[in-house]
Design a protein around this motif. Structure first.
Motif, PDB file in Angstrom:
ATOM      1  N   ARG A 139     -11.863 114.476 -34.102  1.00  0.00           N
ATOM      2  CA  ARG A 139     -11.586 113.131 -34.981  1.00  0.00           C
ATOM      3  C   ARG A 139     -11.000 113.206 -36.257  1.00  0.00           C
ATOM      4  O   ARG A 139     -10.941 114.103 -36.749  1.00  0.00           O
ATOM      5  CB  ARG A 139     -12.968 112.700 -34.906  1.00  0.00           C
ATOM      6  CG  ARG A 139     -14.052 113.568 -35.535  1.00  0.00           C
ATOM      7  CD  ARG A 139     -15.304 113.536 -35.053  1.00  0.00           C
ATOM      8  NE  ARG A 139     -16.244 114.750 -35.590  1.00  0.00           N
ATOM      9  CZ  ARG A 139     -16.344 115.693 -34.814  1.00  0.00           C
ATOM     10  NH1 ARG A 139     -15.920 115.866 -33.883  1.00  0.00           N
ATOM     11  NH2 ARG A 139     -17.204 116.743 -35.474  1.00  0.00           N
ATOM     12  N   ASN A 140     -10.650 112.008 -36.638  1.00  0.00           N
ATOM     13  CA  ASN A 140      -9.907 112.001 -38.041  1.00  0.00           C
ATOM     14  C   ASN A 140     -10.931 111.225 -38.767  1.00  0.00           C
ATOM     15  O   ASN A 140     -10.916 109.969 -38.461  1.00  0.00           O
ATOM     16  CB  ASN A 140      -8.548 111.498 -37.938  1.00  0.00           C
ATOM     17  CG  ASN A 140      -7.934 111.633 -39.152  1.00  0.00           C
ATOM     18  OD1 ASN A 140      -8.539 111.684 -40.172  1.00  0.00           O
ATOM     19  ND2 ASN A 140      -6.647 111.312 -39.084  1.00  0.00           N
ATOM     20  N   TYR A 141     -11.664 111.686 -39.894  1.00  0.00           N
ATOM     21  CA  TYR A 141     -12.447 110.790 -40.558  1.00  0.00           C
ATOM     22  C   TYR A 141     -11.529 109.767 -41.563  1.00  0.00           C
ATOM     23  O   TYR A 141     -12.429 108.809 -41.619  1.00  0.00           O
ATOM     24  CB  TYR A 141     -13.473 111.662 -41.540  1.00  0.00           C
ATOM     25  CG  TYR A 141     -14.369 112.499 -40.923  1.00  0.00           C
ATOM     26  CD1 TYR A 141     -15.609 111.536 -40.328  1.00  0.00           C
ATOM     27  CD2 TYR A 141     -14.487 113.705 -40.290  1.00  0.00           C
ATOM     28  CE1 TYR A 141     -16.554 112.268 -39.423  1.00  0.00           C
ATOM     29  CE2 TYR A 141     -15.375 114.478 -39.717  1.00  0.00           C
ATOM     30  CZ  TYR A 141     -16.682 113.625 -39.187  1.00  0.00           C
ATOM     31  OH  TYR A 141     -17.553 114.349 -38.602  1.00  0.00           O
ATOM     32  N   ARG A 142     -10.712 109.935 -41.616  1.00  0.00           N
ATOM     33  CA  ARG A 142      -9.857 108.907 -42.329  1.00  0.00           C
ATOM     34  C   ARG A 142      -9.927 107.637 -41.362  1.00  0.00           C
ATOM     35  O   ARG A 142     -10.185 106.467 -41.987  1.00  0.00           O
ATOM     36  CB  ARG A 142      -8.410 109.261 -42.823  1.00  0.00           C
ATOM     37  CG  ARG A 142      -8.343 109.880 -44.008  1.00  0.00           C
ATOM     38  CD  ARG A 142      -6.970 110.336 -44.222  1.00  0.00           C
ATOM     39  NE  ARG A 142      -6.650 111.683 -43.526  1.00  0.00           N
ATOM     40  CZ  ARG A 142      -5.424 112.259 -43.531  1.00  0.00           C
ATOM     41  NH1 ARG A 142      -4.610 111.718 -44.159  1.00  0.00           N
ATOM     42  NH2 ARG A 142      -5.436 113.336 -42.903  1.00  0.00           N
ATOM     43  N   ILE A 143      -9.692 107.571 -39.960  1.00  0.00           N
ATOM     44  CA  ILE A 143      -9.698 106.555 -39.234  1.00  0.00           C
ATOM     45  C   ILE A 143     -11.110 105.952 -39.105  1.00  0.00           C
ATOM     46  O   ILE A 143     -11.014 104.702 -39.025  1.00  0.00           O
ATOM     47  CB  ILE A 143      -9.247 106.826 -37.779  1.00  0.00           C
ATOM     48  CG1 ILE A 143      -7.785 107.583 -37.753  1.00  0.00           C
ATOM     49  CG2 ILE A 143      -9.620 105.833 -36.840  1.00  0.00           C
ATOM     50  CD1 ILE A 143      -7.132 107.986 -36.387  1.00  0.00           C
ATOM     51  N   VAL A 144     -12.181 106.640 -39.363  1.00  0.00           N
ATOM     52  CA  VAL A 144     -13.401 106.538 -39.116  1.00  0.00           C
ATOM     53  C   VAL A 144     -13.838 105.415 -40.339  1.00  0.00           C
ATOM     54  O   VAL A 144     -14.185 104.261 -40.361  1.00  0.00           O
ATOM     55  CB  VAL A 144     -14.534 107.373 -38.894  1.00  0.00           C
ATOM     56  CG1 VAL A 144     -15.855 106.882 -39.115  1.00  0.00           C
ATOM     57  CG2 VAL A 144     -14.114 108.119 -37.838  1.00  0.00           C
ATOM     58  N   ILE A 145     -13.283 106.007 -41.496  1.00  0.00           N
ATOM     59  CA  ILE A 145     -13.538 105.008 -43.060  1.00  0.00           C
ATOM     60  C   ILE A 145     -12.699 103.884 -42.667  1.00  0.00           C
ATOM     61  O   ILE A 145     -13.097 102.905 -43.444  1.00  0.00           O
ATOM     62  CB  ILE A 145     -13.124 106.023 -44.129  1.00  0.00           C
ATOM     63  CG1 ILE A 145     -14.368 107.458 -44.214  1.00  0.00           C
ATOM     64  CG2 ILE A 145     -13.430 105.349 -45.362  1.00  0.00           C
ATOM     65  CD1 ILE A 145     -14.076 108.472 -45.057  1.00  0.00           C
ATOM     66  N   LEU A 146     -11.415 104.152 -42.475  1.00  0.00           N
ATOM     67  CA  LEU A 146     -10.513 102.920 -42.384  1.00  0.00           C
ATOM     68  C   LEU A 146     -11.140 101.841 -41.554  1.00  0.00           C
ATOM     69  O   LEU A 146     -11.162 100.476 -41.880  1.00  0.00           O
ATOM     70  CB  LEU A 146      -9.190 103.184 -42.110  1.00  0.00           C
ATOM     71  CG  LEU A 146      -8.172 102.211 -42.073  1.00  0.00           C
ATOM     72  CD1 LEU A 146      -7.980 101.719 -43.687  1.00  0.00           C
ATOM     73  CD2 LEU A 146      -6.801 102.459 -41.590  1.00  0.00           C
TER      74      LEU A 146
END
Length: 196
Positions: free
Chosen positions: A137-144
């Motif tokens: 997972r990429n946490y930038r995508i989650v935050i975005l």
């Protein structure tokens, strides 16, 4: 001036008060959920988990939009607060001349407001964590995605004049979404280590 033009467009072309509009929105949501359910029946176990979490995510988001935008009474004019973390500042900046009971009641009310804003999108983050499972997972995508959902909710409240647009709500909702995602990821990791 620009906001007045936007409001004119919304009032004339986007009938928020009409039952037909919201019933069509609900019908589209139900159709999306039926499609996801068909995927559940036809796919493997891995895809079933994804489809089920998508149904839960979509349904919960519908409930949030309904409770934050549709059920509220229309306010007079646009209300917004662009100062970040005003409630946190109020929490620690109380007038010493106030009575202790009043200060405690105000602090309790502010803490309740903050906690409820964090908990608002926590289930969405958990459903997204369930959707991704143990994938990389990429946490930038989650935050975005959390910021975009929260910003959508706040802008819907502002443009429909059915709530107050607050920047701090975007931060608190995003934090709750990310917290829900992390909790779900930890739970999945622990479940797989212990039971599989």
């Amino acid at each position: 001036m620009i906001i007045d033009k936007i409001q004119f467009i919304i009032d004339t072309h986007w009938p928020l008060k009409s039952f037909e509009y919201w019933s069509s929105y609900l019908l589209i949501n139900i159709l999306i959920n039926i499609c996801c359910f068909c995927v559940i029946l036809k796919q493997q176990r891995y895809e079933r988990r994804k489809a089920l979490s998508a149904i839960c995510f979509n349904s919960y988001l519908l409930i949030v939009v309904y409770s934050l935008v549709i059920t509220r009474e229309r306010l007079f004019g646009y209300q917004y607060d662009l100062c970040p973390f005003t409630s946190v500042l109020k929490l620690f900046n109380m007038d010493p001349l106030w009575s202790l009971e009043f200060i405690l009641s105000q602090r309790l009310e502010i803490l309740q407001y903050i906690i409820l804003n964090i908990l608002l999108l926590l289930p969405c983050g958990m459903f997204m964590g369930l959707f991704w499972g143990n994938e990389k997972r990429n946490y930038r995508i989650v935050i975005l995605s959390a910021c975009s959902i929260s910003l959508f909710l706040e802008l819907a409240q502002l443009l429909t004049m059915r709530g107050t647009f607050q920047i701090e709500d975007v931060f608190f909702n995003t934090g709750g979404y990310v917290l829900g995602f992390i909790i779900c990821q930890k739970f999945i990791k622990r479940f797989r280590n212990n039971y599989l």
